[in-house]
Design a protein around this motif. Sequence first.
Motif, PDB file in Angstrom:
ATOM      1  N   PHE A  43       0.812  -1.208   0.000  1.00 39.61           N
ATOM      2  CA  PHE A  43       0.000   0.000   0.000  1.00 39.61           C
ATOM      3  C   PHE A  43       0.850   1.265   0.000  1.00 39.61           C
ATOM      4  O   PHE A  43       0.355   2.339  -0.317  1.00 39.61           O
ATOM      5  N   GLN A  44       2.128   1.128   0.338  1.00 45.70           N
ATOM      6  CA  GLN A  44       3.039   2.263   0.278  1.00 45.70           C
ATOM      7  C   GLN A  44       3.701   2.387  -1.090  1.00 45.70           C
ATOM      8  O   GLN A  44       4.278   3.417  -1.413  1.00 45.70           O
ATOM      9  N   SER A  45       3.576   1.332  -1.888  1.00 50.84           N
ATOM     10  CA  SER A  45       4.242   1.324  -3.198  1.00 50.84           C
ATOM     11  C   SER A  45       3.298   1.813  -4.293  1.00 50.84           C
ATOM     12  O   SER A  45       2.097   1.957  -4.086  1.00 50.84           O
ATOM     13  N   SER A  46       3.861   2.044  -5.478  1.00 49.84           N
ATOM     14  CA  SER A  46       3.061   2.510  -6.617  1.00 49.84           C
ATOM     15  C   SER A  46       2.128   1.425  -7.149  1.00 49.84           C
ATOM     16  O   SER A  46       1.183   1.715  -7.880  1.00 49.84           O
ATOM     17  N   LEU A  47       2.369   0.170  -6.779  1.00 49.84           N
ATOM     18  CA  LEU A  47       1.532  -0.935  -7.256  1.00 49.84           C
ATOM     19  C   LEU A  47       0.103  -0.852  -6.736  1.00 49.84           C
ATOM     20  O   LEU A  47      -0.810  -1.423  -7.325  1.00 49.84           O
ATOM     21  N   SER A  48      -0.097  -0.153  -5.616  1.00 44.19           N
ATOM     22  CA  SER A  48      -1.439  -0.046  -5.048  1.00 44.19           C
ATOM     23  C   SER A  48      -2.186   1.179  -5.563  1.00 44.19           C
ATOM     24  O   SER A  48      -3.297   1.467  -5.116  1.00 44.19           O
ATOM     25  N   ILE A  50      -3.498   3.473  -9.076  1.00 49.64           N
ATOM     26  CA  ILE A  50      -3.877   3.293 -10.483  1.00 49.64           C
ATOM     27  C   ILE A  50      -2.774   3.824 -11.379  1.00 49.64           C
ATOM     28  O   ILE A  50      -2.411   4.993 -11.318  1.00 49.64           O
ATOM     29  N   GLY A  51      -2.248   2.936 -12.207  1.00 49.56           N
ATOM     30  CA  GLY A  51      -1.190   3.336 -13.131  1.00 49.56           C
ATOM     31  C   GLY A  51      -1.711   3.609 -14.531  1.00 49.56           C
ATOM     32  O   GLY A  51      -1.111   4.368 -15.291  1.00 49.56           O
ATOM     33  N   GLU A  52      -2.873   3.007 -14.861  1.00 43.72           N
ATOM     34  CA  GLU A  52      -3.429   3.188 -16.201  1.00 43.72           C
ATOM     35  C   GLU A  52      -4.938   2.927 -16.154  1.00 43.72           C
ATOM     36  O   GLU A  52      -5.408   2.041 -15.440  1.00 43.72           O
ATOM     37  N   SER A  77      -5.835   5.572  -5.349  1.00 42.31           N
ATOM     38  CA  SER A  77      -5.725   4.223  -4.798  1.00 42.31           C
ATOM     39  C   SER A  77      -6.512   3.237  -5.655  1.00 42.31           C
ATOM     40  O   SER A  77      -7.642   3.508  -6.059  1.00 42.31           O
ATOM     41  N   LEU A  78      -5.883   2.105  -5.942  1.00 44.43           N
ATOM     42  CA  LEU A  78      -6.537   1.068  -6.730  1.00 44.43           C
ATOM     43  C   LEU A  78      -7.724   0.464  -5.985  1.00 44.43           C
ATOM     44  O   LEU A  78      -8.608  -0.140  -6.588  1.00 44.43           O
ATOM     45  N   TRP A  79      -7.741   0.645  -4.680  1.00 44.05           N
ATOM     46  CA  TRP A  79      -8.793   0.039  -3.847  1.00 44.05           C
ATOM     47  C   TRP A  79      -9.664   1.102  -3.193  1.00 44.05           C
ATOM     48  O   TRP A  79     -10.453   0.794  -2.309  1.00 44.05           O
ATOM     49  N   GLY A  80      -9.551   2.320  -3.679  1.00 47.15           N
ATOM     50  CA  GLY A  80     -10.296   3.420  -3.080  1.00 47.15           C
ATOM     51  C   GLY A  80     -11.623   3.716  -3.752  1.00 47.15           C
ATOM     52  O   GLY A  80     -12.204   4.777  -3.522  1.00 47.15           O
ATOM     53  N   TRP A 105      -4.458  -6.823 -13.100  1.00 44.59           N
ATOM     54  CA  TRP A 105      -3.079  -6.926 -12.638  1.00 44.59           C
ATOM     55  C   TRP A 105      -2.168  -6.122 -13.533  1.00 44.59           C
ATOM     56  O   TRP A 105      -2.272  -6.208 -14.754  1.00 44.59           O
ATOM     57  N   LEU A 106      -1.291  -5.363 -12.978  1.00 38.38           N
ATOM     58  CA  LEU A 106      -1.045  -5.093 -11.579  1.00 38.38           C
ATOM     59  C   LEU A 106      -1.855  -3.886 -11.102  1.00 38.38           C
ATOM     60  O   LEU A 106      -2.475  -3.911 -10.053  1.00 38.38           O
ATOM     61  N   ASN A 107      -1.777  -2.795 -11.822  1.00 38.69           N
ATOM     62  CA  ASN A 107      -2.431  -1.586 -11.324  1.00 38.69           C
ATOM     63  C   ASN A 107      -3.206  -0.868 -12.435  1.00 38.69           C
ATOM     64  O   ASN A 107      -3.138   0.348 -12.577  1.00 38.69           O
ATOM     65  N   THR A 108      -3.942  -1.639 -13.210  1.00 40.43           N
ATOM     66  CA  THR A 108      -4.732  -1.110 -14.316  1.00 40.43           C
ATOM     67  C   THR A 108      -6.215  -1.257 -14.023  1.00 40.43           C
ATOM     68  O   THR A 108      -6.659  -2.265 -13.486  1.00 40.43           O
TER      69      THR A 108
END
Length: 264
Positions: A43-48, A50-52, A77-80, A105-108
């Motif tokens: 959750f501290q990383s960019s993976l959590s 939205i990247g795209e 946040s991907l989960w927000g 996966w991963l952050n799309t």
Amino acid sequence: MEKIIDIEERIPTLRERRKKRTNQRFTILLAIFGIILLALLYFQSSLSHIGEIKVTGGQLKKAEYYTKHSNIRVGDSLWGFKPKNIEETLQKKDWVESVSVERNWLNTVTIKVKEYDKKAFIKNGGQYNLVLQNGVIYSLDEIPRDLNLPILVGFKEDALLLKMIKQLDKVDQELMTLISQVNAVPTKSNPYAVRLFMNDGFEVRATITTLAEKLRYYPSIISQVKKGEKGVIDLEVGSFYRSYSSEYGKPTSKEEVDDQTTGQ
């Protein structure tokens, strides 16, 4: 006589069991700690985040439009967010039939849009707009040249327009490409009367309520027409063919027929 087991003989076994339980508890605690640590790192990383944001299926509106109105942004946040909330928001648009939002996966985030099918253009004065499968009139800045759709003329009542669209929706796609223009020509005896001008030079007179069913016979009827001859196919009651010369009293080009009928 039962053998009495000395407590001292059982001590090594009890110690072994206690040690095994202690190791199991330690392993479980270590696993839980590891999961918590990984979750914190995730959750501290960019993976959590939205990247795209991908949008598929949209044609009437650009991908940027659906992204903007989804209320999510790259970096959020991907989960927000709740996918259902986005789906409900976008489905409120008149031209949108359905929406599906997925985390990939991963952050799309993928937004799959299904718009209502385009069924015709409608002419209102000098303005042409799209009529969609659900009867909604979608305003256009200019007519797309890559859409081969019939033009509807004279459909002033919403109920009549919707009946027409429902019939066109039942027409085979191959036949749809042959329809150039549909004029509403209601009369006291037949408020659903229409005239269709076909791309192959024929005119069809029909009733909206039976249009899709009767139009199925169009290919069979024109196949029996003398080569090079054009005319009127009447599908209002039964099916009849009359050449333009017999209908209008002289050989008539398609353009002249259009002028006569649209001017009525």
